[in-house]
Motif scaffolding. Structure first.
Motif, PDB file in Angstrom:
ATOM      1  N   ASP A   7      52.521  50.958  64.451  1.00  0.00           N
ATOM      2  CA  ASP A   7      51.225  50.309  64.260  1.00  0.00           C
ATOM      3  C   ASP A   7      50.333  50.398  65.491  1.00  0.00           C
ATOM      4  O   ASP A   7      49.171  49.996  65.438  1.00  0.00           O
ATOM      5  N   GLU A   8      50.850  50.902  66.575  1.00  0.00           N
ATOM      6  CA  GLU A   8      50.100  51.005  67.835  1.00  0.00           C
ATOM      7  C   GLU A   8      49.272  52.303  67.797  1.00  0.00           C
ATOM      8  O   GLU A   8      49.698  53.362  68.244  1.00  0.00           O
ATOM      9  N   LYS A   9      48.064  52.212  67.258  1.00  0.00           N
ATOM     10  CA  LYS A   9      47.217  53.389  67.009  1.00  0.00           C
ATOM     11  C   LYS A   9      46.845  54.178  68.268  1.00  0.00           C
ATOM     12  O   LYS A   9      46.783  55.402  68.221  1.00  0.00           O
ATOM     13  N   PRO A  10      46.593  53.544  69.407  1.00  0.00           N
ATOM     14  CA  PRO A  10      46.235  54.334  70.597  1.00  0.00           C
ATOM     15  C   PRO A  10      47.318  55.329  71.032  1.00  0.00           C
ATOM     16  O   PRO A  10      47.016  56.313  71.711  1.00  0.00           O
ATOM     17  N   LEU A  11      48.560  55.120  70.628  1.00  0.00           N
ATOM     18  CA  LEU A  11      49.626  56.057  70.990  1.00  0.00           C
ATOM     19  C   LEU A  11      49.380  57.430  70.374  1.00  0.00           C
ATOM     20  O   LEU A  11      49.703  58.454  70.974  1.00  0.00           O
ATOM     21  N   TYR A  12      48.810  57.444  69.178  1.00  0.00           N
ATOM     22  CA  TYR A  12      48.505  58.724  68.539  1.00  0.00           C
ATOM     23  C   TYR A  12      47.458  59.486  69.355  1.00  0.00           C
ATOM     24  O   TYR A  12      47.515  60.714  69.464  1.00  0.00           O
ATOM     25  N   GLY A  13      46.525  58.754  69.939  1.00  0.00           N
ATOM     26  CA  GLY A  13      45.530  59.376  70.812  1.00  0.00           C
ATOM     27  C   GLY A  13      46.169  59.936  72.073  1.00  0.00           C
ATOM     28  O   GLY A  13      45.757  60.986  72.581  1.00  0.00           O
ATOM     29  N   ARG A  14      47.185  59.275  72.579  1.00  0.00           N
ATOM     30  CA  ARG A  14      47.904  59.776  73.762  1.00  0.00           C
ATOM     31  C   ARG A  14      48.597  61.097  73.437  1.00  0.00           C
ATOM     32  O   ARG A  14      48.620  62.013  74.246  1.00  0.00           O
ATOM     33  N   ILE A  15      49.164  61.182  72.249  1.00  0.00           N
ATOM     34  CA  ILE A  15      49.824  62.425  71.833  1.00  0.00           C
ATOM     35  C   ILE A  15      48.801  63.556  71.762  1.00  0.00           C
ATOM     36  O   ILE A  15      49.050  64.662  72.253  1.00  0.00           O
ATOM     37  N   ARG A  16      47.634  63.279  71.169  1.00  0.00           N
ATOM     38  CA  ARG A  16      46.576  64.304  71.108  1.00  0.00           C
ATOM     39  C   ARG A  16      46.103  64.688  72.503  1.00  0.00           C
ATOM     40  O   ARG A  16      45.843  65.859  72.781  1.00  0.00           O
ATOM     41  N   GLN A  17      46.017  63.717  73.394  1.00  0.00           N
ATOM     42  CA  GLN A  17      45.603  63.989  74.764  1.00  0.00           C
ATOM     43  C   GLN A  17      46.584  64.954  75.446  1.00  0.00           C
ATOM     44  O   GLN A  17      46.170  65.906  76.104  1.00  0.00           O
ATOM     45  N   ILE A  18      47.863  64.716  75.265  1.00  0.00           N
ATOM     46  CA  ILE A  18      48.880  65.596  75.853  1.00  0.00           C
ATOM     47  C   ILE A  18      48.786  66.993  75.235  1.00  0.00           C
ATOM     48  O   ILE A  18      48.859  67.997  75.941  1.00  0.00           O
ATOM     49  N   GLU A  19      48.615  67.048  73.914  1.00  0.00           N
ATOM     50  CA  GLU A  19      48.478  68.350  73.248  1.00  0.00           C
ATOM     51  C   GLU A  19      47.263  69.111  73.781  1.00  0.00           C
ATOM     52  O   GLU A  19      47.332  70.326  73.993  1.00  0.00           O
ATOM     53  N   ASN A  20      46.156  68.395  74.006  1.00  0.00           N
ATOM     54  CA  ASN A  20      44.954  69.041  74.551  1.00  0.00           C
ATOM     55  C   ASN A  20      45.189  69.569  75.958  1.00  0.00           C
ATOM     56  O   ASN A  20      44.748  70.665  76.303  1.00  0.00           O
ATOM     57  N   ILE A  21      45.875  68.815  76.781  1.00  0.00           N
ATOM     58  CA  ILE A  21      46.182  69.259  78.148  1.00  0.00           C
ATOM     59  C   ILE A  21      47.068  70.498  78.098  1.00  0.00           C
ATOM     60  O   ILE A  21      46.827  71.472  78.816  1.00  0.00           O
ATOM     61  N   GLN A  22      48.076  70.454  77.231  1.00  0.00           N
ATOM     62  CA  GLN A  22      48.970  71.611  77.098  1.00  0.00           C
ATOM     63  C   GLN A  22      48.197  72.844  76.620  1.00  0.00           C
ATOM     64  O   GLN A  22      48.428  73.953  77.110  1.00  0.00           O
ATOM     65  N   ARG A  23      47.274  72.660  75.690  1.00  0.00           N
ATOM     66  CA  ARG A  23      46.468  73.766  75.168  1.00  0.00           C
ATOM     67  C   ARG A  23      45.595  74.354  76.285  1.00  0.00           C
ATOM     68  O   ARG A  23      45.482  75.576  76.417  1.00  0.00           O
ATOM     69  N   LYS A  24      44.982  73.493  77.090  1.00  0.00           N
ATOM     70  CA  LYS A  24      44.134  73.964  78.180  1.00  0.00           C
ATOM     71  C   LYS A  24      44.941  74.749  79.212  1.00  0.00           C
ATOM     72  O   LYS A  24      44.488  75.762  79.730  1.00  0.00           O
ATOM     73  N   ILE A  25      46.132  74.276  79.508  1.00  0.00           N
ATOM     74  CA  ILE A  25      47.005  74.972  80.478  1.00  0.00           C
ATOM     75  C   ILE A  25      47.403  76.329  79.909  1.00  0.00           C
ATOM     76  O   ILE A  25      47.387  77.339  80.627  1.00  0.00           O
ATOM     77  N   LYS A  26      47.717  76.350  78.621  1.00  0.00           N
ATOM     78  CA  LYS A  26      48.116  77.614  77.994  1.00  0.00           C
ATOM     79  C   LYS A  26      46.946  78.589  77.975  1.00  0.00           C
ATOM     80  O   LYS A  26      47.119  79.768  78.271  1.00  0.00           O
ATOM     81  N   ASP A  27      45.746  78.099  77.640  1.00  0.00           N
ATOM     82  CA  ASP A  27      44.557  78.966  77.615  1.00  0.00           C
ATOM     83  C   ASP A  27      44.196  79.488  78.995  1.00  0.00           C
ATOM     84  O   ASP A  27      43.766  80.622  79.149  1.00  0.00           O
ATOM     85  N   ALA A  28      44.388  78.658  80.021  1.00  0.00           N
ATOM     86  CA  ALA A  28      44.084  79.075  81.402  1.00  0.00           C
ATOM     87  C   ALA A  28      45.071  80.118  81.887  1.00  0.00           C
ATOM     88  O   ALA A  28      44.724  80.984  82.710  1.00  0.00           O
ATOM     89  N   GLY A  29      46.298  80.066  81.361  1.00  0.00           N
ATOM     90  CA  GLY A  29      47.338  81.014  81.761  1.00  0.00           C
ATOM     91  C   GLY A  29      47.170  82.371  81.112  1.00  0.00           C
ATOM     92  O   GLY A  29      47.660  83.372  81.612  1.00  0.00           O
ATOM     93  N   SER A  30      46.457  82.436  79.976  1.00  0.00           N
ATOM     94  CA  SER A  30      46.332  83.729  79.294  1.00  0.00           C
ATOM     95  C   SER A  30      45.029  84.420  79.554  1.00  0.00           C
ATOM     96  O   SER A  30      44.319  84.292  80.415  1.00  0.00           O
TER      97      SER A  30
END
Length: 161
Positions: free
Chosen positions: A138-161
């Protein structure tokens, strides 16, 4: 009440404003070593160490404070001091424990994600948040934290390629 915590914190702040942080830090170091004094003196000393740019001393003092009891407020301060002193990996595990107890702690979340990013442990963070969501659906902000981590991972992956 000579050892009243809020009065001691206020008095210390006034002394810092009047004398500067170094003399107050030196005086509080002596008082904090006295075993018969209440733990608030050690906590004030640790806080002064952190403010004076000596996070290693703050970490050591918080470690002494947590030996006797598991006060979440002290553990939280210790985690932030560890992070500030460059011991980010140690802070990560402590922040995880704090977030399990209080998944609404905004500052602990911010510090946790930052430390994981800086130490290259974003996979660990993703797994931790997946487990935290299972325990607190029921803690909705946790889902936003997961998206935040996914976005950071995506940016790191895009910067590496």
């Amino acid at each position: 009440h000579p050892d009243h915590p809020s009065a001691l914190w206020a008095l210390t702040e006034l002394e810092v404003q009047r004398e500067g942080i170094q003399p107050v830090l030196a005086r509080m170091a002596k008082i904090a070593k006295i075993p018969s004094r209440p733990p608030v003196y050690k906590e004030i000393y640790a806080s002064l160490c952190r403010r004076a740019g000596k996070p290693e001393l703050a970490v050591a003092q918080y470690a002494k404070l947590t030996q006797g009891a598991t006060d979440l407020k002290i553990l939280r301060k210790q985690a932030f001091a560890l992070s500030a002193s460059g011991k980010k990996s140690e802070a990560i595990s402590m922040l995880e424990e704090l977030l399990k107890v209080d998944p609404k702690d905004f500052y602990a979340h911010s510090s946790y994600i930052s430390n994981c990013r800086k130490t290259g442990q974003l996979e660990r963070a993703a797994e931790f948040y997946a487990h935290l969501v299972e325990q607190n659906p029921d803690e909705k902000p946790l889902y936003g934290r997961i998206r935040q981590i996914e976005n950071i991972q995506r940016k790191i992956k895009d910067a590496g390629s």
